[in-house]
Design a protein around this motif. Structure first.
Motif, PDB file in Angstrom:
ATOM      1  N   VAL B 393       0.853  -1.193   0.000  1.00  0.00           N
ATOM      2  CA  VAL B 393       0.000   0.000   0.000  1.00  0.00           C
ATOM      3  C   VAL B 393       0.889   1.243   0.000  1.00  0.00           C
ATOM      4  O   VAL B 393       1.764   1.382   0.858  1.00  0.00           O
ATOM      5  CB  VAL B 393      -0.927   0.044   1.231  1.00  0.00           C
ATOM      6  CG1 VAL B 393      -1.905   1.228   1.128  1.00  0.00           C
ATOM      7  CG2 VAL B 393      -1.678  -1.268   1.386  1.00  0.00           C
ATOM      8  N   ASP B 394       0.663   2.104  -1.006  1.00  0.00           N
ATOM      9  CA  ASP B 394       1.355   3.390  -1.075  1.00  0.00           C
ATOM     10  C   ASP B 394       0.370   4.522  -0.874  1.00  0.00           C
ATOM     11  O   ASP B 394      -0.796   4.392  -1.242  1.00  0.00           O
ATOM     12  CB  ASP B 394       1.979   3.598  -2.475  1.00  0.00           C
ATOM     13  CG  ASP B 394       3.282   2.827  -2.648  1.00  0.00           C
ATOM     14  OD1 ASP B 394       3.816   2.307  -1.646  1.00  0.00           O
ATOM     15  OD2 ASP B 394       3.748   2.745  -3.806  1.00  0.00           O
ATOM     16  N   GLY B 395       0.856   5.602  -0.314  1.00  0.00           N
ATOM     17  CA  GLY B 395       0.105   6.851  -0.351  1.00  0.00           C
ATOM     18  C   GLY B 395       0.586   7.654  -1.556  1.00  0.00           C
ATOM     19  O   GLY B 395       1.777   7.649  -1.874  1.00  0.00           O
ATOM     20  N   ALA B 402       4.940   8.964  -4.629  1.00  0.00           N
ATOM     21  CA  ALA B 402       4.411   7.885  -3.791  1.00  0.00           C
ATOM     22  C   ALA B 402       5.156   7.801  -2.466  1.00  0.00           C
ATOM     23  O   ALA B 402       6.359   8.034  -2.398  1.00  0.00           O
ATOM     24  CB  ALA B 402       4.510   6.556  -4.524  1.00  0.00           C
ATOM     25  N   VAL B 403       4.415   7.465  -1.398  1.00  0.00           N
ATOM     26  CA  VAL B 403       5.002   7.226  -0.076  1.00  0.00           C
ATOM     27  C   VAL B 403       4.612   5.813   0.341  1.00  0.00           C
ATOM     28  O   VAL B 403       3.425   5.523   0.470  1.00  0.00           O
ATOM     29  CB  VAL B 403       4.400   8.168   0.988  1.00  0.00           C
ATOM     30  CG1 VAL B 403       5.253   8.173   2.249  1.00  0.00           C
ATOM     31  CG2 VAL B 403       4.174   9.542   0.440  1.00  0.00           C
ATOM     32  N   GLY B 409       2.752  -5.944   5.520  1.00  0.00           N
ATOM     33  CA  GLY B 409       1.920  -5.694   6.692  1.00  0.00           C
ATOM     34  C   GLY B 409       2.537  -4.788   7.738  1.00  0.00           C
ATOM     35  O   GLY B 409       1.961  -4.594   8.813  1.00  0.00           O
ATOM     36  N   VAL B 410       3.702  -4.201   7.439  1.00  0.00           N
ATOM     37  CA  VAL B 410       4.384  -3.362   8.438  1.00  0.00           C
ATOM     38  C   VAL B 410       4.288  -1.892   8.025  1.00  0.00           C
ATOM     39  O   VAL B 410       4.514  -1.549   6.853  1.00  0.00           O
ATOM     40  CB  VAL B 410       5.867  -3.769   8.562  1.00  0.00           C
ATOM     41  CG1 VAL B 410       6.591  -2.875   9.583  1.00  0.00           C
ATOM     42  CG2 VAL B 410       5.973  -5.232   8.975  1.00  0.00           C
ATOM     43  N   TRP B 411       3.946  -1.027   9.003  1.00  0.00           N
ATOM     44  CA  TRP B 411       3.901   0.410   8.742  1.00  0.00           C
ATOM     45  C   TRP B 411       5.259   0.909   8.289  1.00  0.00           C
ATOM     46  O   TRP B 411       6.274   0.587   8.905  1.00  0.00           O
ATOM     47  CB  TRP B 411       3.487   1.189   9.997  1.00  0.00           C
ATOM     48  CG  TRP B 411       2.021   1.138  10.294  1.00  0.00           C
ATOM     49  CD1 TRP B 411       1.434   0.551  11.364  1.00  0.00           C
ATOM     50  CD2 TRP B 411       0.967   1.704   9.513  1.00  0.00           C
ATOM     51  NE1 TRP B 411       0.072   0.702  11.311  1.00  0.00           N
ATOM     52  CE2 TRP B 411      -0.253   1.411  10.163  1.00  0.00           C
ATOM     53  CE3 TRP B 411       0.911   2.414   8.303  1.00  0.00           C
ATOM     54  CZ2 TRP B 411      -1.493   1.803   9.677  1.00  0.00           C
ATOM     55  CZ3 TRP B 411      -0.327   2.807   7.824  1.00  0.00           C
ATOM     56  CH2 TRP B 411      -1.513   2.500   8.500  1.00  0.00           C
ATOM     57  N   GLN B 412       5.277   1.736   7.223  1.00  0.00           N
ATOM     58  CA  GLN B 412       6.504   2.346   6.730  1.00  0.00           C
ATOM     59  C   GLN B 412       6.579   3.813   7.149  1.00  0.00           C
ATOM     60  O   GLN B 412       7.550   4.489   6.818  1.00  0.00           O
ATOM     61  CB  GLN B 412       6.560   2.256   5.184  1.00  0.00           C
ATOM     62  CG  GLN B 412       6.357   0.827   4.641  1.00  0.00           C
ATOM     63  CD  GLN B 412       7.484  -0.117   5.041  1.00  0.00           C
ATOM     64  OE1 GLN B 412       8.657   0.164   4.773  1.00  0.00           O
ATOM     65  NE2 GLN B 412       7.144  -1.227   5.703  1.00  0.00           N
ATOM     66  N   VAL B 413       5.564   4.252   7.848  1.00  0.00           N
ATOM     67  CA  VAL B 413       5.547   5.663   8.283  1.00  0.00           C
ATOM     68  C   VAL B 413       5.344   5.737   9.794  1.00  0.00           C
ATOM     69  O   VAL B 413       4.838   4.820  10.404  1.00  0.00           O
ATOM     70  CB  VAL B 413       4.408   6.457   7.600  1.00  0.00           C
ATOM     71  CG1 VAL B 413       4.757   6.685   6.139  1.00  0.00           C
ATOM     72  CG2 VAL B 413       3.064   5.756   7.754  1.00  0.00           C
TER      73      VAL B 413
END
Lengths: 413, 413
Positions: B393-395, B402-403, B409-413
């Motif tokens: 999943v990207d923002g 893209a972020v 399944g791990v938060w990147q932010v």
């Protein structure tokens, strides 16, 4: 789906043929469900099996929608234990509206009788008990009196009830015995229960017709602790068995039924009377050893060995609550009377013995418009049993002469 | 009162400390019952024990009245089997009014999740199934969206559900295992379940705050069978954990909850997506192998190995029913995801994986009045799971950059 509900328990399972026969009586000769009708069921926990069977049969007959209102005596107990006294007569608006809408749409109504957890309320202050009347609703009296709905009430045994009725038997045996008694008094054990009821209802309807023709002025009950005269209205009509809704749908409101009944004159009840059976008010209390004195139609003294406050609270609810709305005669052909069992349930016990009711009259049990206007009106309708083989019942004519009606439980007319 | 309800059965009895902990969560951090409140409970057969425990606890906290609406899937089955097709969307007026009145009086609302009899509807024509939406009511969506009530949903295991989730275990073992899983994911096994939830809710609320600060323009999901871009509104606010009613009562709508969610732009969803878990619509059907293609915000193709017609029927119910009202992210700290169990129950499964919902948006998940007017409106709200460790999943920012948000399944932010 379990064959019996959560409160039923025990090792005994109700025979499928009894459940089937009861279901058929409920949707057939009882409520007489019509195609396209909405059906309102009042259900208690432990009545899942019969509710589902009746709903299936109702839909199979063409019902449009089956709506269930759950009443749970454990929730009522929690409320009575904790809630502010001032809120105990609160009934949500939608609960009242449901009943009124069932009436407006000429729905069918069904409920199952069988007191759950009879000792549950023993730890509640008696002065709080009478404040929460549910599952009784004044709207259901209104809908019933207007004959808007075809409705029926039938018994459905549960373990608590069985244990109360037969405290000396092991649990499963008590439950089995109660089921056998219910099967007998509901004629579920007949080859054709519907035909058996049609025959019995015809007999009751004939007795009612004979009494109506006599145009009695009053009834006189005499027995141990009882000397009571109950005046009738000029056009009091004796009823039994089946009735019709305003839409002309014939139904049988109680199964079993063994009574003939009419509306008395609310201004003429005089003397004293001793109840011949205990009275269980569902979700409230058991009233034992009840004695009542009447003057000019009003219950002016209400005493009991147990539960008098509850009944006094109910009798003070409105102007009509301390006056009579029904007088009913039951002869000893009643299978309920014959069984000798005290069921501590009004549907059954009122059909074991002659009785009177405080509160509302059924307007259809008087004929003239003038008498309909005089028949008693109230939010309550509480039957209690005053008949036994020791209580003689006479009819009194307008000229004061007496006609024996019941002696030793046998019709004299 | 039986420790477990009529559908629960099995030799395993839920440990009293779990029932007590769940009850405390429901009336406490969950619905947060206030003195003087009316409490509306939706109950199914088999949920008597938790309903009574919650009612007792609610009254003990000062509730004014606890009202139970019974929904029974067996009655629904009889209706779907027999009733006229044209009547299957009929809902009695008082059922709708009950929900609206609960809203108007700012009541508390509680329901218990746990699919009963999951295969019961297998003999019903699929084209009839979607017509009866109950127990869903459009009024409950309305009341929820207006934030009129403090409400919560919690799971309550039953034997049928346990057998569906663990078909290879003996019945009693399956039931025991489901209870242990529920105790784990609901943190009933913690020394202080309320404190454990307060800590977890704080973490989720912090993640939501970080995402809101990023002011993303869209989300991009990529994985097996999935390449979907979901546009956000300029003031989309990420939510998690607790919310407030219009009266300022804080509540936690789902226990367990493991998601952060917001309202997407209903006009911007493009691409295709494959559901990563089956979807059970209570009282209707199980939808398996769901794939959806979106164009300009609309679900233009809905296919499934099983149950596609049901979902298509629901997505055609109104203009907003084929557009997105929610997008939610779930990381692998979720105890539900960790358990690896597919519960086939939306309350649990939606908290195991990232998901989107067809239908209504929560207006409080956007900030500006302009966006509130744009957020999706519908009678339905149907979540389905699209996340897994294989879905990245990207923002996407407004400038197109893209972020990374979730990887494995791990938060990147």
């Amino acid at each position: 789906m379990s064959a019996v509900g959560s409160q039923a328990g025990g090792a005994f399972t109700p025979p499928a043929e009894y459940v089937e026969a009861l279901t058929e009586l409920v949707v057939g000769i009882g409520a007489n469900i019509q195609p396209g009708q909405v059906v309102g069921i009042t259900m208690q926990a432990g009545q899942e099996a019969i509710t589902r069977a009746v709903a299936e049969a109702a839909y199979a007959r063409g019902a449009k929608y089956v709506d269930v209102w759950l009443f749970d005596v454990y929730l009522k107990h929690s409320r009575l234990k904790h809630a502010d006294r001032d809120t105990l007569d609160y009934v949500p608006r939608w609960v009242r509206e449901r009943m009124l809408q069932l009436g407006e749409m000429n729905a069918a109504r069904i409920s199952f009788q069988g007191p759950p957890a009879p000792t549950l309320m023993d730890d509640i202050d008696t002065d709080r008990l009478g404040l929460d009347m549910m599952p009784r609703l004044r709207e259901s009296i209104e809908v019933t009196m207007k004959q808007q709905t075809n409705w029926t009430i039938v018994p459905w045994p549960n373990q608590d009830w069985a244990t109360m009725v037969h405290p000396d038997l092991p649990e499963a045996d008590a439950y089995k015995k109660l089921w056998e008694e219910i099967a007998y008094v509901c004629r579920l054990n007949e080859e054709n229960p519907t035909a058996a009821w049609e025959a019995r209802l015809k007999t009751l309807e004939d007795s009612a017709a004979r009494l109506t023709e006599m145009r009695l002025d009053a009834l006189h009950f005499v027995g141990p602790g009882t000397d009571l005269t109950v005046g009738l209205l000029p056009s009091s009509r004796w009823m039994a068995g089946r009735m019709d809704t305003v839409k002309g749908i014939e139904y049988c409101a109680n199964l079993p039924t063994e009574e003939v009944f009419t509306a008395p004159d609310p201004d003429r009840a005089d003397g004293y009377v001793r109840a011949t059976k205990p009275l269980l008010i569902p979700g409230s209390a058991r009233i034992e050893g009840l004695t009542v004195r009447f003057e000019g139609g009003r219950a002016v003294e209400l005493n009991a060995d147990k539960g008098a406050e509850i009944l006094r609270g109910m009798a003070a609810r409105d102007d009509g609550a301390c006056r009579l709305g029904e007088v009913a005669l039951v002869d000893r052909e009643s299978r309920i009377g014959q069984s000798g069992t005290v069921f501590s349930d009004i549907l059954l016990d009122e059909n074991s013995a002659s009785h009177i009711a405080l509160g509302s009259a059924y307007p259809f049990s008087v004929e003239s418009a003038q008498d309909k206007a005089r028949a008693n009106v109230s939010q309550i309708h509480i039957d209690f049993m005053i008949g036994s083989s020791e209580v003689a019942v006479d009819g009194l004519r307008a000229d004061g002469s007496a006609v024996p009606l019941l002696r030793d439980g046998v019709w004299q007319v």
